[in-house]
Design an enzyme around this catalytic site. Structure first.
Site, short mmCIF file in Angstrom:
data_model
loop_
_atom_site.label_atom_id
_atom_site.label_comp_id
_atom_site.label_asym_id
_atom_site.label_seq_id
_atom_site.Cartn_x
_atom_site.Cartn_y
_atom_site.Cartn_z
N CYS A 206 -1.87 8.68 3.84
CA CYS A 206 -1.72 8.44 2.40
C CYS A 206 -2.99 8.83 1.68
O CYS A 206 -2.98 9.14 0.50
CB CYS A 206 -1.28 7.02 2.10
SG CYS A 206 -2.13 5.80 3.04
N GLU B 46 0.89 -1.17 0.00
CA GLU B 46 0.00 0.00 0.00
C GLU B 46 0.91 1.20 0.00
O GLU B 46 1.72 1.37 0.91
CB GLU B 46 -0.81 0.05 1.29
CG GLU B 46 -2.10 -0.69 1.25
CD GLU B 46 -2.84 -0.46 2.55
OE1 GLU B 46 -2.98 0.70 2.97
OE2 GLU B 46 -3.22 -1.46 3.16
#
Ligand SMILES: Cc1cc2nc3c(=O)[nH]c(=O)nc-3n(C[C@H](O)[C@H](O)[C@H](O)COP(=O)(O)OP(=O)(O)OC[C@H]3O[C@@H](n4cnc5c(N)ncnc54)[C@H](O)[C@@H]3O)c2cc1C
Length: 1013
Positions: A806, A772
């Protein structure tokens, strides 16, 4: 008087709260039957005078929200008039009007307004008259019309119809117009200045000025009448400050309160009723503190018009009435109290579920709210003359009950209704009771401000639990319209069967428990926990807090020998762990969820100190970690239990099972040092692996603590090894090790490339990489979006967690037509942010993680100054802390950014809606695909943006951060990651191997199952 202790019962267990309501028994049996009879009489009379029905009722009767047309109208009403550009208006009209069946509503209502809407929407341009053709073939006429959407005449007609509709709900655009109308129609009013809450200091100033002018005008019109006989004004405290929040109490006193005192002073001088409206449950205690202080202001001496609205749907309502009576006593000031059921019920339910409260601040059944209303009403009436009761309802039973309670005690009260509603009911009451005192709550303002109010009313009254809804439905007999809440609650005292306590929201796992920071003792406890993290002597392996650079622990780097030993021990332990299968492993993961919650305060303290998290973020992080454990435990049970039997021919059995891969390496980032660290480990463990975990260099202490809690929850130590150190050394050694059976990584895209290459370079089994990584997350706004919602969601998405998620918003796309308005609002909202010590509950933005992160942001800011337009930079606090003030800068397009800038910097791109394909395409061309936001009322727009800029997580009309485990599985595509998504139903699959087994049963002579069919 202290009001904070009221919060003890804020989320009281519903059963207990209902029990005390029943015990209070506000009506005796004789009163109950009399009230029922009166209420039925009111309903019968009100139904007969249908022509005097209010416009809301008329509207709802024809356009129920259960119909496509009702929903289309509501959506149009909410958004059309604020939409400035013709192209977007046309798109909105086409989408909402086109597919609906307007012809079915033609001429069905006697209500002129409803017909006007229908005709207007059917586009006569003349609103009420219909042409011959339409009369002959209505369906065909509408069909043809729908095809003509986009022609100016249609746009004008629809806008006109919505405007007509809006005008029915406001008394006037200006206070002067409203006063004039109230004179003509002979109403007594409490005027409400429409508008959303303030988002900026400028908004608050504007609202103060408009309230002040209204109070003066109302005062003039009501001169000499006093607060009971004259008009009044209602004020929303959220309009007077962008930060009317319990955690900002100090600012409420320094910013909001002086405004309020100025307004109250005018109301006192004019001697009118001045009521503080009731807003969200989180604000109740603060509003009481404000009222208490107002009640003791010298400038307001001898004034009896000060008032407060109290919501009966809150469990604290009866207690609030007692406190108000006590306040009236101690301050020597008569208070006016408007009792309402409450307008934010659905929001309160949603908020409590999201926040993981023990129970709701409001009741979950309508009958309990009705009973609470009667209980509070009784207390309010009995507190006369210290309190003057004003009873706001459109419910015949509630009205009749209140009337009887007051009459039997000889107490003078006032009834209240909303303008546009309850006309027939109160006309009936006036007849039945030989005159009553009635006041209408009368919204004043322009169409732009009206529509959110209107939509609330439509939603509230369109609900099938609503009294108005039943009143209007002639199929329901009068006796059934009237419900005695005491009988209803006695018959069904439990909570609503479809609204479980927030902790039990999910079928197969507990929802994690939150902390209510609007409650003072809860806040204080967390602050104490953060202060309890003690300094330690520095040194080369010292871990320093980004808040003040003080050393708070040490974490020596793992040696090669330790890494080798960890692999060996993990491999030895893994087989037995895998053999336990999912159901055998789940209890440990569930225990870890509970252990995390049991140690929440200490974890919060550490998160605040080590990672610079605000209290709110730290609580959310502990919750997410617990959610991961419980969610993966449930998945383990479901997916790693007995082998799956597959279809096949007779004479053999075929099965498929999932097993652990072996030893997984988990490399986690500093921005979610607990949640992602725990989540990766929990996933790997759930799938039957042993784990070697390398936390980020910046946050080893929280990782050490999480591992300790895993062991405390019952995990055998050899199954989890935490290895501190840098990526280049320890991380790299782990990835390259031939015993690594898989890698889970969350972090930067460049590191993911490096890991991928290192794994590819190994000769041996090809193992999975679950990565990720970052994103260049965009949010597209069109001109139908509501300014206030955009501001709220952009602020938290871009600046929450100091932009160090993020999923944080990096590029905001604003259409030319509304860009100035929204940018101005964003800058104002930025001014209201607090940057500073994250242990302080007031802080919105803490530090960035380290010197390198801050330096990178500074370099980027310098580039923005040179090559873009920096619109706003908030100053950062000085001192040792690694603070970086949030920035808003306009850039020419997404091409300006070639990578993620990890911090509180928001880039804004203005775009021409005609150019959407190119602009969104340019964002997509950067190659990322993590989070994407859209603010629009047009589904077609949202679909187009999703198509142009695909992303792993798309959020419509909300913030783009805060994915919840199991609810919004999280993870991106393209440069943003490999999937499967964390916290999603497929999360564990890549941590596992699949094994198929085929047994030829016939080999032993035959298939007994087949033969005994
Ligand atoms: C003059 C006036 C002033 C007002 N001022 C305010 C204010 O300051 N603040 C504010 O919040 N509201 C205010 N309201 C709005 C008011 O809260 C709603 O109009 C009112 O709740 C509707 O109640 P009712 O008795 O007319 O209708 P009913 O149909 O009898 O009751 C509907 C209400 O019941 C409650 N309810 C519905 N379903 C459930 C359920 N499943 N469980 C528990 N409760 C449920 C909700 O409160 C809902 O609004 C005001 C209303 C009036 C008339």
């Amino acid at each position: 008087m202290t009001f904070d202790d009221l919060d003890v019962r804020k989320h009281q267990d519903e059963k207990e709260a209902v029990r005390s309501l029943l015990a209070a028994s506000p009506l005796n049996p004789e009163e109950r039957s009399a009230v029922r009879a009166e209420a039925e009489a009111l309903v019968r009379t009100a139904r007969r005078s249908a022509r005097r029905q209010g416009v809301v009722e008329g509207f709802l009767q024809e356009f129920s929200l259960g119909t496509r047309e009702g929903l289309a109208l509501m959506c149009l009403a909410e958004a059309l008039l604020r939409t400035p550009d013709e192209a977007t208006r046309d798109a909105l009209i086409a989408e909402k009007i086109g597919p609906a069946d307007w012809a079915a509503h033609l001429g069905r209502s006697d209500n002129l307004f409803v017909n006007a809407s229908t005709w207007g929407l059917m586009l006569t341009g003349k609103i009420i008259e219909v042409d011959e053709e339409a009369r002959r073939d209505a369906a065909g006429f509408v069909k043809r019309l729908a095809n003509r959407v986009g022609e100016p005449v249609i746009r004008a007609a629809v806008a006109q119809a919505i405007r007509i509709m809006g005008e029915q709900f406001v008394l006037g655009r200006t206070i002067e117009a409203a006063l004039k109308r109230s004179r003509t129609e002979g109403y007594l009013c409490s005027f409400d200045m429409l508008g959303e809450g303030a988002r900026t200091a400028a908004d608050a100033e504007r609202y103060e000025a408009s309230y002040a002018a209204a109070i003066e005008a109302v005062g003039q019109a009501s001169a000499g009448l006093g607060p009971e006989a004259g008009h009044g004004v209602s004020v929303k405290l959220s309009a007077l400050s962008p930060r009317y929040e319990a955690v900002q109490e100090a600012r409420v006193w320094s910013e909001l309160y002086p405004r309020l005192v100025r307004l109250a002073a005018i109301a006192a001088r004019r001697n009118i009723n001045f009521t503080l409206d009731a807003e969200e449950a989180d604000r109740l205690t603060l509003s009481l503190k404000i009222l208490e202080r107002l009640a003791s202001e010298d400038v307001l001496a001898n004034w009896t018009g000060l008032g407060l609205a109290v919501q009966a749907y809150q469990k604290r309502a009866p207690e609030v009435i007692h406190r108000l009576a006590a306040l009236a006593e101690t301050s020597g000031r008569r208070l006016m109290v408007r009792l309402v059921k409450g307008a934010y019920w659905d929001t309160e339910i949603k908020k409590a579920q999201m926040a993981g409260r023990d129970d709701y601040p409001v009741y979950t059944t309508k009958a309990a709210t009705d009973l609470s209303y009667l209980t509070a009403a009784k207390a309010l009436i009995e507190a006369s003359p210290r309190l003057y009761g004003q009873f706001a309802t459109h419910n015949a039973h509630t009205l009749a009950a209140v009337h009887r309670m007051a009459k039997s005690r000889g107490v003078k009260i006032e009834h209240q209704r909303l303008h546009g509603m309850g006309e027939a009911l109160y006309a009936a009451a006036d007849d039945l009771y030989d005159g009553i005192t009635l006041r209408a709550y009368a919204p004043v303002g322009g169409h732009e401000d009206l529509l959110p109010y209107l939509v609330r009313r439509l939603l509230e009254n369109g609900a099938n639990t609503s009294f108005v809804h039943a009143l209007l439905d002639e199929r329901i007999a009068c006796e059934d319209v009237v419900v005695d809440p005491m009988s209803a609650v006695e018959a069904a005292p439990d909570r609503h069967p479809r609204i479980p306590p927030p902790r039990h929201l999910y079928a197969d796992r507990l929802n994690s428990r939150g902390v209510d920071l609007s409650v003072a003792p809860e806040r204080d406890r967390l602050v104490k926990a953060a202060r309890a993290v003690r300094p330690v002597p520095g040194g080369p392996d010292a871990v320093r807090s980004p808040v003040d650079r003080i050393a708070i622990g040490r974490a020596p780097e793992a040696t090669e020998g330790e890494i080798t030993a960890a692999f060996a021990a993990a491999r030895r332990a893994q087989k037995a762990w895998d053999g336990l299968r999912g159901p055998g492993r789940a209890p440990i993961l569930n225990a870890m969820g509970d252990t995390l919650e049991a140690h929440r305060d200490a974890l919060v303290g550490l998160l605040v100190r080590e990672a610079g998290k605000t209290l709110q973020d730290a609580v959310a992080e502990v919750r997410e970690a617990a959610d991961f454990c419980r969610y993966y435990a449930a998945l383990a049970v479901r997916q790693f239990g007995p082998p799956l039997e597959l279809e096949g021919p007779a004479g053999e059995t075929n099965t498929l099972e999932l097993r652990g891969r072996g030893v997984f390496v988990c490399i986690s980032p500093w921005n979610f040092p607990l949640a992602i660290f725990t989540g990766q480990i929990a996933a790997a463990l759930a799938a039957g692996n042993a784990v070697l975990a390398k936390p980020a260099e910046q946050t080893p202490l929280i990782a050490r603590e999480a591992a300790r809690l895993f062991y405390a929850a019952g995990l055998d130590e050899p199954l989890l090894h935490v290895l501190f150190g840098r990526g280049e050394t320890v991380g790299s050694a782990l990835v390259k090790n031939p015993h690594t059976d898989g890698v889970a990584f969350t972090g930067g895209t460049d590191t993911a490339f490096a890991i991928n290459q290192a794994l590819a370079a190994r000769r041996g089994p090809i193992v999975p990489l679950i990565a990720e990584t970052g994103g260049l997350n965009g949010l597209f706004v069109d001109t139908t979006a509501l300014r206030e919602q955009v501001i709220d969601d952009v602020m938290v998405s871009a600046f929450g967690s100091a932009g160090q998620r993020c999923s944080s918003l990096r590029v905001l796309f604003l259409p030319h037509d509304t860009a100035d308005l929204i940018i101005e609002g964003l800058c104002g909202a930025m001014d209201a942010l607090v940057v500073g010590d994250p242990a302080d509950p007031r802080t919105d933005i803490g530090p960035v993680i380290d010197e390198a992160a801050r330096a990178a942001l500074e370099v980027h800011l310098a580039r923005l100054h040179k090559e873009a337009k920096v619109v706003k930079v908030l100053p950062a606090p000085g001192g040792e802390g690694l603070f970086f003030g949030p920035v808003l800068a306009e850039i020419s397009g997404p091409d300006f950014l070639d990578r993620e800038v990890f911090g509180p910097i928001l880039h804004v791109v203005r775009y021409d809606p005609a150019d959407l394909d190119r602009v969104a395409g340019a964002l997509s061309a950067r190659g990322y695909g993590l989070s994407l936001g859209i603010h629009s009322r047009i589904e077609g727009f949202a679909e187009r943006v999703r198509d142009l800029a695909p992303a792993g997580n798309v959020y419509i009309n909300r913030s783009i951060i805060g994915a919840v485990v199991g609810v919004q599985p999280f993870g991106g595509e393209g440069l943003s990651g490999t999937g499967p998504k964390a916290g999603g139903p497929n999360a564990l699959l890549r941590y596992a191997v699949e094994r198929a087994l085929s047994v030829n049963v016939a080999a032993q002579g035959g298939d007994p199952k087949l033969l005994s069919l």
